[in-house]
Enzyme design. Sequence first.
Site, short mmCIF file in Angstrom:
data_model
loop_
_atom_site.label_atom_id
_atom_site.label_comp_id
_atom_site.label_asym_id
_atom_site.label_seq_id
_atom_site.Cartn_x
_atom_site.Cartn_y
_atom_site.Cartn_z
N TYR A 86 -1.84 -0.21 10.07
CA TYR A 86 -2.01 -0.74 8.72
C TYR A 86 -0.79 -0.44 7.86
O TYR A 86 -0.20 -1.32 7.23
CB TYR A 86 -3.26 -0.12 8.10
CG TYR A 86 -3.54 -0.53 6.67
CD1 TYR A 86 -4.25 -1.70 6.39
CD2 TYR A 86 -3.11 0.26 5.60
CE1 TYR A 86 -4.52 -2.06 5.08
CE2 TYR A 86 -3.37 -0.10 4.29
CZ TYR A 86 -4.07 -1.26 4.04
OH TYR A 86 -4.34 -1.62 2.74
N SER B 120 0.85 -1.20 0.00
CA SER B 120 0.00 0.00 0.00
C SER B 120 0.88 1.24 0.00
O SER B 120 1.95 1.24 0.62
CB SER B 120 -0.91 0.02 1.23
OG SER B 120 -1.55 1.28 1.38
#
Length: 252
Positions: free
Chosen positions: A157, A142
């Site tokens: 995350y 990501s």
Amino acid sequence: MSITIVVGASSGIGQAAAIRAAEGGSGVIVTYNSNKDGAAETVSRIQEAGGTAVALPLDVGDSATFPAFRTAVEQALADTWGAQKFTGLVNNAGMGGGTLFADTTEEQLDHFYSVIFKGPYLVTQALLPLLDDGGAIVNTASNSAGTAGLSEGYSAYGSMKGAVIVLTRYLAKELSGRRIRVNSVSPGPTRTPFAGGAFEEFPEMTAQLVQRTALGRIGEPDDAGSVIAFLLSDGARWVTAQDIEVAGGFNL
């Protein structure tokens, strides 16, 4: 014979990657956790286009199930393709959600770790003996693990996705003797089920994200899925240990 395992292919980027891999001539094993219907849709779309695919259940957050999953993969390879090996692995299963650092609980941190990092690490380890020499692994990371354009609330995350990028480089190094290429893709804001309809529900937020994106829109699952399929293909035969940001020039 090309056979790809896409972990987390019942929707979004994983589904797009599975379909694109099949379009490139690969047989596909798709995995799902709770979304069995979504996995069936992925298989159906591949079959309708003339490809071959099967779906297997897998809870990436439960490493105790991985030996049984490997056995199921061996059975699927033999029954569907008469094969003993597969050629490509996509580690895409994950979870969304964000919590400010001060509010993140130990339980939340452990869950992010088990699903985003520990799971792909140990799934890859379990399947490695079945991955053919000269094959390829693609990990979904990501751009929240980047160095610019960060959003508050993604410390857990983004940190786990950063670990995935580092793992990618180590795997590329250690598996190079078997000519196995390992890369990662880092999507930016993408319209997937993880977003939970947020792009439609919060148009002002969406407009801000679009404004920060050089190419002027929110990402779609196939934007990343197409890149994943390319990295699996022979066209990317000289690419390894790379993280490819697929974000349309987010925060450029």
